[in-house]
Design an enzyme around this catalytic site. Structure first.
Site, mmCIF file in Angstrom:
data_model
loop_
_atom_site.group_PDB
_atom_site.id
_atom_site.type_symbol
_atom_site.label_atom_id
_atom_site.label_comp_id
_atom_site.label_asym_id
_atom_site.label_seq_id
_atom_site.Cartn_x
_atom_site.Cartn_y
_atom_site.Cartn_z
ATOM 1 N N HIS A 171 74.581 58.754 88.453
ATOM 2 C CA HIS A 171 75.307 59.590 87.803
ATOM 3 C C HIS A 171 74.664 60.470 86.930
ATOM 4 C CE1 HIS A 171 78.318 56.383 88.619
ATOM 5 N NE2 HIS A 171 79.490 57.500 88.287
ATOM 6 N N GLY A 172 73.264 60.253 86.602
ATOM 7 C CA GLY A 172 72.589 61.375 86.116
ATOM 8 C C GLY A 172 71.232 61.105 85.610
#
Length: 484
Positions: free
Chosen positions: A326-327
């Site tokens: 996700h990041g």
């Protein structure tokens, strides 16, 4: 190009008319139109990033053909690893390079050594995490013998770049979507109406609920040091609603748009906030990603078949990797770890598959036990989302610390400051009611009893359109998952 923009409102009908009324007699021309339209759609943000998706398409197209045309297992494996390394290499450079460099520098600084390293001033290509996993699944499935490689580059290019789901999913498997480009599609009025209905519901979730929750959630998270715990809890609750309506709204629009062109995409959300435990939540949240990690990471690692330590190891790996997907921030890694901690007790006690059906399947309302189960799962989810939304670990810890302080019991008087409107509260309640009574369908408006009457149905649709027009912001609002 954003789904909730005037650009897309013009783009979609133009492509639809060309698709069904100009190129409808030739399947190859239809597929070519899909590929070209998808490149226009993607290049609308930044045409320079088209080179990346075109390169990935060419790479995995030839990798697939190379795997099937060699009889040596070692060469097949080499080709597969070329695909994995290059695809993940691009993802690593654009998404994670600065994260690793910054943490490498911090680690040496902590030990008393100062090193000079340069970060890259690069822009993250929109949707790179999604189409990278989509092309990887193709190469892996061809290698495993689950799929025959295609010899038609146009079909493969259309599959990789298919514009409805290109930017934020669902992450389609080649085994599901690619064969649909080989079949002649015929216009279906019923399918198109169903698609438009799902698009309408997706826009309602995004424009009316998510974007308006975002205004207040953003204010609270950005000013958390000045606000009491009661208000911070409301901020976390609003973000919990925002991220679901934003992301599932995108998926609804993507799936509905695909139906307009005769394609069926996989279901990506199944009313996750009505889950009775965390295991059920993860079967219902971002299904395309969860099943991707299950099939291509968790099961190859041994899944749940080994001993206790193997089960624990594999659970933490899949959730941490999911968080990191996700990041490039420690907040996402902690978010993934926290969900692994939630999930482990269910797995180790063999209760992770207790709730496979729909909650209150034969009743209009949940039992008291189911209600408390859903509430407990929802509260755990809210707590985890704080790490997902926070700017840093320190921000998340201070935010949670204030919620757990006595100020949680103070009246949230600061709501007057952020101007939380009663109409938004009403709309959120209305939204959850519609989701609840529509939970047996593929999406909320798919199976609701009160919409059986034509008069009521069209009155309700008109009301939804009115709300979308009333609450739509004049400036463009991105979808949250565009940054992933």
């Amino acid at each position: 190009m954003l789904f909730n923009s005037l650009d897309f409102a013009i783009f979609l009908p133009v492509v639809f008319i060309l698709y069904w009324f100009v190129f409808n007699r030739n399947l190859k021309h239809q597929n070519l139109l899909v590929a070209v339209s998808s490149y226009v759609f993607y290049g609308w943000w930044d045409y320079r990033f088209l080179s990346l998706i075109i390169f990935s398409t060419i790479l995995d197209y030839w990798i697939g053909r190379g795997i099937v045309h060699t009889s040596l297992p070692k060469q097949k494996k080499i080709l597969l690893w070329i695909s994995i390394i290059i695809n993940l290499g691009f993802l690593g450079i654009f998404k994670y390079y600065n994260f690793f460099i910054d943490n490498f520098r911090s680690a040496f600084s902590f030990l008393g050594y100062e090193i000079n390293t340069n970060s890259l001033n690069i822009i993250l290509p929109v949707g790179i995490s999604f189409y990278t996993f989509q092309t990887l699944s193709y190469s892996i499935d061809v290698y495993k013998g689950n799929l025959k490689p295609t010899n038609d580059f146009i079909k493969f290019a259309a599959f990789v770049s298919f514009f409805p789901q290109l930017v934020a999913g669902p992450i389609e498997r080649a085994t599901n979507l690619l064969p649909q480009f080989y079949k002649r599609r015929r216009f279906s009025y019923e399918n198109s109406v169903n698609g438009l209905r799902q698009i309408l519901w997706g826009l309602f979730k995004k424009v009316v609920i998510a974007d308006n929750c975002a205004v207040y959630a953003n204010y609270i998270f950005e000013n958390s040091l000045e606000l009491p715990g009661s208000t911070l809890f409301i901020g976390a609750l609003l973000f919990t609603i925002q991220i679901y309506c934003d992301f599932s709204g995108y998926s609804d629009i993507a799936i509905g748009t695909s139906r307009l062109f005769g394609f069926n995409l996989m279901k990506n959300f199944a009313f996750p906030y009505f889950s009775r435990d965390i295991a059920e939540f993860w079967r219902r949240w971002h299904i395309s990603l969860s099943t991707w990690f299950r099939d291509y990471l968790y099961i190859p690692l041994g899944g749940s078949k080994g001993g206790v330590l193997i089960k624990i190891r594999n659970t933490f790996i899949i959730f941490i990797v999911s968080g990191f997907w996700h990041g490039a921030n420690w907040t996402f890694i902690v978010w993934g770890t926290l969900n692994a901690i939630y999930f482990l007790p269910l797995l180790l006690s063999n209760k992770n598959r207790n709730n496979l059906g729909i909650v209150a399947e034969n009743n209009n309302m949940p039992s008291l036990k189911e209600l408390f189960q859903m509430l407990g799962t929802f509260l755990l989810t809210i707590f985890a989302w704080i790490f997902f939304r926070a700017e840093s670990l320190n921000h998340a810890i201070s935010y949670i610390g204030e919620i757990l302080s006595w100020s949680l019991f103070n009246p949230p008087s600061s709501l007057d400051v952020i101007g939380l409107k009663k109409i938004l509260i009403f709309l959120i309640v209305l939204f959850f009611m519609i989701e609840w009574f529509g939970r047996k369908g593929d999406y909320a408006l798919d199976n609701i009893i009160f919409l059986k009457s034509k008069l009521v149905r069209w009155g309700f649709y008109s009301f939804i359109v009115f709300l979308i027009g009333m609450f739509m912001y004049t400036e463009k609002t991105n979808f949250i998952y565009f940054q992933f």
